[in-house]
Write an enzyme that holds these catalytic residues in place. Structure first.
Site, PDB file in Angstrom:
ATOM      1  N   CYS A  85       0.796  -1.236   0.000  1.00 42.12           N
ATOM      2  CA  CYS A  85       0.000   0.000   0.000  1.00 42.12           C
ATOM      3  C   CYS A  85       0.826   1.283   0.000  1.00 42.12           C
ATOM      4  O   CYS A  85       0.766   2.073  -0.937  1.00 42.12           O
ATOM      5  CB  CYS A  85      -0.932   0.015   1.218  1.00 42.12           C
ATOM      6  SG  CYS A  85      -1.999  -1.423   1.370  1.00 42.12           S
ATOM      7  N   LYS A 139      -8.489   6.509   1.562  1.00 39.91           N
ATOM      8  CA  LYS A 139      -7.361   6.017   2.360  1.00 39.91           C
ATOM      9  C   LYS A 139      -6.059   6.762   2.034  1.00 39.91           C
ATOM     10  O   LYS A 139      -5.609   6.779   0.905  1.00 39.91           O
ATOM     11  CB  LYS A 139      -7.208   4.514   2.108  1.00 39.91           C
ATOM     12  CG  LYS A 139      -5.948   3.885   2.664  1.00 39.91           C
ATOM     13  CD  LYS A 139      -5.912   2.401   2.379  1.00 39.91           C
ATOM     14  CE  LYS A 139      -4.527   1.811   2.617  1.00 39.91           C
ATOM     15  NZ  LYS A 139      -4.492   0.359   2.408  1.00 39.91           N
ATOM     16  N   HIS A 141      -2.714   6.563   4.168  1.00 40.34           N
ATOM     17  CA  HIS A 141      -1.651   5.586   4.437  1.00 40.34           C
ATOM     18  C   HIS A 141      -0.266   6.065   4.030  1.00 40.34           C
ATOM     19  O   HIS A 141       0.567   5.289   3.554  1.00 40.34           O
ATOM     20  CB  HIS A 141      -1.972   4.246   3.767  1.00 40.34           C
ATOM     21  CG  HIS A 141      -1.296   3.090   4.464  1.00 40.34           C
ATOM     22  ND1 HIS A 141      -1.298   1.805   3.959  1.00 40.34           N
ATOM     23  CD2 HIS A 141      -0.601   3.027   5.635  1.00 40.34           C
ATOM     24  CE1 HIS A 141      -0.639   1.013   4.773  1.00 40.34           C
ATOM     25  NE2 HIS A 141      -0.204   1.733   5.804  1.00 40.34           N
ATOM     26  N   LYS A 309       0.147 -10.289  -3.397  1.00 40.46           N
ATOM     27  CA  LYS A 309       0.470  -9.050  -2.707  1.00 40.46           C
ATOM     28  C   LYS A 309       1.691  -9.273  -1.803  1.00 40.46           C
ATOM     29  O   LYS A 309       1.888 -10.358  -1.255  1.00 40.46           O
ATOM     30  CB  LYS A 309      -0.733  -8.629  -1.856  1.00 40.46           C
ATOM     31  CG  LYS A 309      -0.471  -7.461  -0.921  1.00 40.46           C
ATOM     32  CD  LYS A 309      -1.665  -7.168  -0.048  1.00 40.46           C
ATOM     33  CE  LYS A 309      -1.336  -6.037   0.924  1.00 40.46           C
ATOM     34  NZ  LYS A 309      -2.497  -5.663   1.754  1.00 40.46           N
TER      35      LYS A 309
END
Length: 542
Positions: A85, A139, A141, A309
């Site tokens: 992310c 988001k 982050h 991921k």
């Protein structure tokens, strides 16, 4: 006497189609006020959507709206993001590789005194300089330990969303461990208690985005909307009505995940309708991107790509992406040339009429002509990453790297058709959709199960010929390996120290009214986010 009048579109309308220009002329030319020559930009970033998890990639998940937008636009079929992310978001915001921002390792954690380094100019800052109204929904982050790290301090006029990497879709609470729980929904720089109606975040963020569109005049000022959905990241939560259409999927994680993707697809449809209703659509560029590969343990699928991921196999970094816009020249096409998430910075700033500073040392390229017109991409290589503090490959060595590179170090590089990996790339199986159960994947055995490459610390693949990374060519083409290792060495010479500080107990929401938020108050004290654990590759190899 013959009077000949040539009607020529003004130079500032270079991105306006001829049809739109003629329409504007018929309407009296009001659209020809200079501010409206700049396209509105809507960047949609989706969380953890796997490469297969869209209809046009053969998924059993129904995404008719995404399929239609992609089919009418340009599908990016050689598009790369980062495996996690924060890294993808940092590169989107700065146009720079992780080795140049100090965010080479892992993600920015809620308890760390760390954020996207303040010396980096961001995409919204550059668009704001170009006259854009800039808004972020969703988001973040990218860190929040001090107020200067927040979205509204990094170029966004408004922000509504979450600061952390994940959380409950309804209550917007997140726990980072026992006794470390707090609320994570913000309006600007304050907790959004009053705006919270307990809505499912995909619905809530879409409504907020539509509200922004409704309250802005598209004919007076260009708009940049960054819509970063929490979906489809875990936890797997979704309104019950979306589950009905996936009763036939036996795996409960996959079933919920599929329903979450369908809800997201519907949200994108509603956003597109709003763009048309409020007069933006004809002069808007919509970019759709995932932030990293899917997580099979949480329902995602990257089939037939290898890995998931958090890995540097194609399943972790090859992303779903497309551009939809009436301003595209070659609509309904596929872009097969290399495009990387760092490219959006120079591409969108240039498209928006902004300026790029030479001293920014961007790693991204302006790829608009490659996307819109089908021209060759200026990008010939991608440094996926060099992470000097990730787990070392037990069998890695300088010898295996021909004395040029310590292959114990995790690194990944793409040059043309070739891809090189060193160190520990991460979980390496190919996981067919719907075969995984609730058991750990490492205990599963299926037709595509492969043994870990024991003793290996270097791989070479021809990704064009072998996109599924089944045939390691490192022994057959040592000269290619050496050239790519030398390229890694060159890149590493430009790397800055890793910023990955230790946990700060002051981050606990119980000291901040039960809310996750900035805790570092003394702005006058010299404090560097790399306090704690900082290590440079040269130190590690010394």
């Amino acid at each position: 006497c013959l009077l000949v009048i040539f009607i020529v579109p003004p130079v500032w309308s270079v991105h306006m189609s001829w049809e739109n220009w003629r329409s504007a002329l018929r309407n009296g030319g009001d659209e020809f006020e200079p501010p409206t020559s700049q396209p509105h930009i809507v960047f949609i970033l989706v969380d953890d959507q796997g490469f297969r998890d869209v209809g046009y990639h053969g998924s059993e998940i129904k995404t008719p709206n995404l399929d239609r937008l992609a089919a009418q636009g340009v599908k990016l079929e050689n598009y790369y993001v980062q495996p996690l992310c924060s890294p993808s978001r940092s590169q989107l915001m700065t146009g720079r590789y992780q080795i140049h921002t100090g965010l080479q390792h892992s993600i920015i954690r809620a308890t760390q005194p760390n954020c996207l380094p303040l010396e980096n100019i961001t995409l919204p800052q550059k668009l704001k300089e170009a006259g854009y109204s800039t808004h972020m929904v969703g988001k973040w982050h990218l860190g929040f330990y001090k107020r200067g790290c927040l979205p509204t301090q990094r170029g966004f006029d408004t922000f509504f969303g979450s600061l952390l990497g994940s959380g409950d879709y309804y209550s917007h609470y997140k726990c980072e461990g026992p006794g470390m729980c707090g609320y994570d929904l913000y309006e600007g720089e304050e907790a959004a208690w009053e705006q919270d109606r307990g809505l499912y975040s995909t619905v809530m963020f879409t409504r907020k985005a539509v509200s922004i569109l409704a309250n802005h005049d598209p004919h007076k000022q260009p708009l940049f909307l960054y819509l970063a959905y929490q979906a489809v990241h875990s936890p797997l939560q979704v309104p019950a009505r979306y589950l009905e259409r996936y009763k036939g999927i036996p795996n409960p994680h996959r079933r919920k995940y599929a329903a979450m993707v369908s809800c997201l697809d519907e949200a994108i449809h509603n956003l597109t309708l709003a763009l048309k209703h409020f007069g933006y659509y004809d002069n808007t560029v919509i970019v759709y991107s995932t932030d990293n590969g899917g997580q099979p343990l949480a329902g995602g699928s990257n089939w037939p790509l290898r890995g998931s991921k958090a890995t540097y196999w194609e399943g972790g970094i090859r992303g779903i992406g497309f551009v939809h816009s009436p301003l595209l020249i070659k609509k309904g096409s596929k872009c097969q040339t290399l495009v990387h998430i760092t490219d959006w910075f120079p591409t969108l700033v240039t498209l928006g009429g902004g300026t790029l500073d030479e001293d920014q040392n961007l790693d991204g390229y302006d790829v608009w002509e490659a996307i819109s017109e089908g021209r060759p991409s200026p990008r010939l290589d991608i440094l996926h990453n060099i992470d000097p503090i990730y787990i070392k490959a037990k069998n890695g060595s300088w010898k295996a790297g021909y004395g040029l590179w310590n292959t114990a170090v995790q690194a990944a590089l793409r040059v043309g058709h070739w891809k090189l990996l060193t160190g520990v790339p991460g979980y390496s199986d190919w996981v067919p959709p719907q075969t995984f159960s609730n058991q750990r994947l490492t205990t599963r055995h299926h037709n595509e199960r492969v043994r870990w490459d024991r003793g290996k610390s270097i791989w070479l693949f021809n990704i064009t010929a072998d996109p599924y990374e089944r045939v390691d060519l490192s022994q057959q083409y040592p000269h290619i390996v050496k050239k790519m290792l030398m390229r890694l060495v060159q890149y590493n010479k430009t790397a800055v120290p890793v910023r990955y500080p230790a946990k700060d107990l002051r981050s606990n929401p119980q000291y901040n009214g039960g809310v996750w938020g900035p805790w570092y108050k003394d702005e006058n004290k010299r404090h560097h986010p790399s306090e704690g654990r900082t290590l440079h590759f040269s130190e590690m190899c010394g």
